[in-house]
Write a protein that holds these residues in place. Structure first.
Motif, mmCIF file in Angstrom:
data_model
loop_
_atom_site.group_PDB
_atom_site.id
_atom_site.type_symbol
_atom_site.label_atom_id
_atom_site.label_comp_id
_atom_site.label_asym_id
_atom_site.label_seq_id
_atom_site.Cartn_x
_atom_site.Cartn_y
_atom_site.Cartn_z
ATOM 1 N N LEU A 144 4.691 60.012 79.603
ATOM 2 C CA LEU A 144 4.250 61.142 78.796
ATOM 3 C C LEU A 144 4.549 62.448 79.514
ATOM 4 O O LEU A 144 4.586 62.499 80.746
ATOM 5 N N ASP A 145 4.729 63.496 78.737
ATOM 6 C CA ASP A 145 4.908 64.830 79.296
ATOM 7 C C ASP A 145 3.574 65.347 79.818
ATOM 8 O O ASP A 145 2.514 64.894 79.404
ATOM 9 N N VAL A 146 3.623 66.321 80.740
ATOM 10 C CA VAL A 146 2.419 66.914 81.305
ATOM 11 C C VAL A 146 2.030 68.127 80.474
ATOM 12 O O VAL A 146 2.566 69.214 80.632
ATOM 13 N N TYR A 147 1.135 67.916 79.522
ATOM 14 C CA TYR A 147 0.602 68.990 78.686
ATOM 15 C C TYR A 147 -0.822 68.633 78.328
ATOM 16 O O TYR A 147 -1.161 67.457 78.227
ATOM 17 N N LYS A 148 -1.660 69.649 78.094
ATOM 18 C CA LYS A 148 -3.002 69.370 77.574
ATOM 19 C C LYS A 148 -2.874 68.763 76.184
ATOM 20 O O LYS A 148 -3.556 67.829 75.824
ATOM 21 N N THR A 149 -1.987 69.324 75.378
ATOM 22 C CA THR A 149 -1.692 68.799 74.053
ATOM 23 C C THR A 149 -0.196 68.494 74.003
ATOM 24 O O THR A 149 0.611 69.410 73.881
ATOM 25 N N PRO A 150 0.206 67.220 74.134
ATOM 26 C CA PRO A 150 1.636 66.896 74.148
ATOM 27 C C PRO A 150 2.324 67.280 72.836
ATOM 28 O O PRO A 150 1.775 67.084 71.762
ATOM 29 N N THR A 151 3.516 67.838 72.941
ATOM 30 C CA THR A 151 4.253 68.275 71.759
ATOM 31 C C THR A 151 5.543 67.498 71.554
ATOM 32 O O THR A 151 6.030 67.399 70.446
#
Length: 181
Positions: free
Chosen positions: A146-153
């Motif tokens: 997964l990408d490192v984001y609070k909310t993955p886009t």
């Protein structure tokens, strides 16, 4: 067999895209679904506008159905629906009834092949469902990056977004046991 092909090309940033984006203006979507006998194969590819890689998102899955005692076995991308929405559930499906006491409907079809292009709302690995007498058993295992984001886009357009690609690893496993009498 039955085959379905869907393709879409769209100029997202007409007339001009933001300068920080690495790729071109086009959003590209392709989907192939092949049903042959008891098997279904699907491949979905998507490139968002501003992304460089034309295969930025690839979703593959293979489902085999109705080989007793196996109801379904899925390799690749899938969704599980457990716990009537409290544990794991498809984010796009709801059930509603006018009956206030029994308004949530039980769903025996709790394992589905994922054939969408949303890059964050599916599991990836293997899952199966099978029946032994009155018992319905659904084990699953999922591992994906997964990408490192609070909310993955799922967007990979700028240097910053590209640097945060596939950093985290998510491992989920579990199952469900139902008794139907």
């Amino acid at each position: 067999g039955n085959f379905s092909i869907k393709s879409r090309l769209k100029n997202q940033f007409f007339p001009k895209q933001p300068e920080s984006y690495k790729g071109d203006n086009y959003k590209l979507y392709n989907r192939l679904i092949a049903d042959v006998g008891k098997t279904r194969f699907s491949i979905v590819t998507e490139k968002d506008a501003g992304e460089e890689n034309y295969l930025d998102f690839i979703n593959l899955s293979l489902m085999i159905k109705d080989i007793y005692p196996i109801n379904k076995i899925i390799f690749g991308s899938y969704n599980v629906e457990f716990g009537e929405g409290l544990i794991l559930w498809s984010p796009f499906r709801t059930y509603k009834s006018s009956n206030e006491i029994f308004r949530i409907r039980s769903n025996k079809n709790n394992l589905n092949q994922y054939i969408g292009s949303n890059e964050t709302t599916f599991l990836s690995g293997a899952a199966s469902s099978f029946t032994f007498g009155d018992f319905y058993i659904t084990p699953f295992y999922s591992q994906r990056k997964l990408d490192v984001y609070k909310t993955p886009t799922g967007l990979h357009r700028t240097e910053n977004e590209i640097a945060k690609t596939n950093i985290n690893r998510e491992i989920l496993y579990g199952g469900m046991l139902n008794f139907f009498k």
